[in-house]
Motif scaffolding. Structure first.
Motif, PDB file in Angstrom:
ATOM      1  N   GLY A 166     -10.573  -0.303   5.335  1.00 46.45           N
ATOM      2  CA  GLY A 166     -10.387   1.197   3.986  1.00 46.45           C
ATOM      3  C   GLY A 166     -10.584   2.492   4.172  1.00 46.45           C
ATOM      4  O   GLY A 166     -10.236   3.774   3.859  1.00 46.45           O
ATOM      5  N   THR A 202      -9.157  15.270   3.719  1.00 42.68           N
ATOM      6  CA  THR A 202      -9.365  13.991   3.651  1.00 42.68           C
ATOM      7  C   THR A 202      -9.434  13.877   5.581  1.00 42.68           C
ATOM      8  O   THR A 202     -10.424  12.816   5.642  1.00 42.68           O
ATOM      9  CB  THR A 202      -8.054  13.266   3.397  1.00 42.68           C
ATOM     10  N   SER A 250       0.861  -1.375  -0.073  1.00 45.15           N
ATOM     11  CA  SER A 250       0.022  -0.206   0.018  1.00 45.15           C
ATOM     12  C   SER A 250       1.070   1.260  -0.189  1.00 45.15           C
ATOM     13  O   SER A 250       0.543   2.359  -0.781  1.00 45.15           O
ATOM     14  CB  SER A 250      -0.838   0.545   1.630  1.00 45.15           C
ATOM     15  N   CYS A 251       1.882   1.469   0.717  1.00 46.27           N
ATOM     16  CA  CYS A 251       3.124   2.407   0.794  1.00 46.27           C
ATOM     17  C   CYS A 251       3.564   2.474  -0.602  1.00 46.27           C
ATOM     18  O   CYS A 251       3.313   3.562  -0.802  1.00 46.27           O
ATOM     19  CB  CYS A 251       4.027   2.139   1.821  1.00 46.27           C
ATOM     20  N   VAL A 299      -6.818   9.980  -2.610  1.00 45.88           N
ATOM     21  CA  VAL A 299      -6.857   9.868  -1.734  1.00 45.88           C
ATOM     22  C   VAL A 299      -8.533   8.850  -0.997  1.00 45.88           C
ATOM     23  O   VAL A 299      -7.641   7.994  -0.613  1.00 45.88           O
ATOM     24  CB  VAL A 299      -6.520  10.836  -0.516  1.00 45.88           C
ATOM     25  N   SER A 333      -1.913   6.858   7.064  1.00 45.21           N
ATOM     26  CA  SER A 333      -3.085   7.361   7.399  1.00 45.21           C
ATOM     27  C   SER A 333      -3.215   7.823   9.198  1.00 45.21           C
ATOM     28  O   SER A 333      -2.289   7.391   9.039  1.00 45.21           O
ATOM     29  CB  SER A 333      -4.027   5.812   6.855  1.00 45.21           C
ATOM     30  N   LYS A 349      -7.220   4.331  -1.516  1.00 43.54           N
ATOM     31  CA  LYS A 349      -7.087   4.331  -0.687  1.00 43.54           C
ATOM     32  C   LYS A 349      -8.643   3.288  -0.245  1.00 43.54           C
ATOM     33  O   LYS A 349      -7.705   1.808   0.357  1.00 43.54           O
ATOM     34  CB  LYS A 349      -7.130   4.924   0.999  1.00 43.54           C
ATOM     35  N   GLN A 375       3.577   1.772   9.449  1.00 44.85           N
ATOM     36  CA  GLN A 375       3.484   3.360   8.742  1.00 44.85           C
ATOM     37  C   GLN A 375       4.112   4.608   9.647  1.00 44.85           C
ATOM     38  O   GLN A 375       4.248   5.117   8.980  1.00 44.85           O
ATOM     39  CB  GLN A 375       2.177   3.603   8.251  1.00 44.85           C
ATOM     40  N   GLY A 391      -8.342   6.056   5.292  1.00 47.26           N
ATOM     41  CA  GLY A 391      -8.868   6.584   3.777  1.00 47.26           C
ATOM     42  C   GLY A 391      -8.514   8.199   4.277  1.00 47.26           C
ATOM     43  O   GLY A 391      -9.668   8.310   3.838  1.00 47.26           O
ATOM     44  N   PHE A 430       0.421   4.346  -2.630  1.00 49.08           N
ATOM     45  CA  PHE A 430       0.210   5.645  -2.569  1.00 49.08           C
ATOM     46  C   PHE A 430       1.461   6.032  -2.851  1.00 49.08           C
ATOM     47  O   PHE A 430       1.371   7.648  -3.073  1.00 49.08           O
ATOM     48  CB  PHE A 430       0.062   5.346  -0.597  1.00 49.08           C
TER      49      PHE A 430
END
Length: 389
Positions: free
Chosen positions: A326, A364, A94-95, A300, A126, A304, A156, A330, A98
């Motif tokens: 998710g 976001t 995922s990193c 995003v 996130s 995400k 993360q 997000g 993104f």
């Protein structure tokens, strides 16, 4: 105009927050929205009555430290090891996705390569605050959803530390790999040292004097702040240090009393965090960064949840749980704001790129909070059937 004193700032923030939170609840809106809106209104870009914003922002980071400490208190070490195995694969993929998404958006709107990479870094993470604060306590402590959320957010955090260290060495044009390696090598040593201190010093003291509640509170506070500062000294983050402080105390029978004692203090500083987020935003930059910020925020908010849904689905998680995680993740993170600040201070990015990241964070934060509060179980839900403490 005379400079606002710290007491006057607190009066304006918390009295204003009480009023605007009341209006938000009547209007069936999330409280996080109210705190950010109040910051914009009272900060330098609004009516300007609160002018010591940087001091308040520095103070507000204590709320994030307490949040991670309480998170550690509520997680057993064995559960953490188990969930980190699954979180590592999902976190890495995922990193990377993104990072590429943010870089592409930066290039699309004419930012330099370095600015685009920094925008990509900011997209990777996130929000720990929103992710954990909007998770019901029973789910956080006892359910698989809570374990996955914590595992992904902690992974993360480690990636964010690496990014921050890369940016710190950016002024020389070279990444200090030796310093980066030493910091991560220090992590297990810090964990072992913390465990030894807890077992042979703190637990005997807390067992002997547990009837003195003020003493327990002070020891817990000192342990949290001391470990946070120690982690900072060895090149990790204060948040990681606070989490280690919490998880090493988690097996203590007094851990839940400590958690209950510190929650009001945590909320005090988190209100400051969201206020300072709104107050630090320069409204005069809006015309320049409005379109790229809206595109980045939309990307995003849409991408995400889909990415986490399919990555967790491939890890044999149920669809409902995968979508839940998710949407809860997000948004971008408070680490993204730190990345923007640090990159700007190192003169790696300009004001427009920095404000693009800040605006994306605010948008976001707001929209993601709405989505979770209105559709998933959480402690501040307006709908009765979704409210879970």
């Amino acid at each position: 105009m005379a400079e606002t004193s710290l007491f006057q700032s607190f009066f304006l923030i918390f009295s204003g927050a009480a009023l605007i939170a009341t209006a938000a609840l009547y209007g069936r809106q999330p409280l996080l929205v109210a705190y950010i809106a109040l910051g914009v209104l009272l900060g330098p870009s609004g009516v300007g009555v609160v002018d010591n914003v940087q001091l308040l922002a520095d103070m507000s980071t204590i709320g994030i430290i307490f949040l991670l400490f309480l998170l550690g208190l509520d997680m057993q070490p064995r559960a953490l090891v188990s969930v980190m195995r699954k979180a590592t694969f999902v976190g890495l993929v995922s990193c990377a996705l993104f990072l590429g998404l943010g870089f592409g958006i930066g290039q699309l709107f004419g930012f330099t390569n370095i600015e685009s990479w920094v925008i990509g870094m900011a997209m990777m993470f996130s929000s720990t605050i929103i992710g954990i604060k909007l998770l019901p306590t029973t789910v956080l402590h006892h359910k698989h959803l809570g374990e996955i959320m914590v595992g992904l957010l902690l992974f993360q955090d480690f990636v964010a530390i690496a990014c921050l260290m890369i940016l710190l060495s950016g002024s020389t044009g070279q990444v200090d790999l030796a310093r980066l390696g030493m910091s991560f090598a220090a992590l297990p040593l810090l964990v072992v040292a913390a465990w030894v201190v807890v077992k042979y010093v703190l637990l005997p003291l807390l067992t002997r004097y547990d009837r003195f509640h003020e003493y327990v509170f002070l020891v817990a506070l000192g342990w949290c702040m001391g470990m946070a500062e120690m982690a900072e000294v060895v090149g990790l983050s204060r948040e990681i240090g606070a989490f280690i402080a919490g998880i090493t105390l988690a097996t203590s029978p007094i851990s839940q009393y400590i958690a209950l004692s510190l929650k009001p203090l945590r909320d005090f500083f988190l209100i400051l965090f969201f206020f300072s987020l709104g107050a630090q935003f320069n409204l005069s930059m809006v015309p320049e960064i409005a379109l790229p910020a809206l595109v980045a925020a939309a990307a995003v908010l849409v991408v995400k949840p889909v990415v986490f849904r399919y990555l967790l689905g491939n890890q044999s998680e149920h669809n409902v749980l995968s979508w839940d995680v998710g949407f809860r993740l997000g948004q971008i993170s408070e680490f993204s704001l730190l990345i923007a600040f640090l990159a700007a201070s190192q003169q790696l990015i300009g004001s427009a790129a920095s404000h693009l990241i800040q605006a994306t964070a605010i948008i976001t934060f707001l929209v993601s909070s709405y989505i979770v509060v209105m559709n998933f179980p959480n402690p501040i839900a307006i709908k009765d059937h979704l409210r879970r403490d």
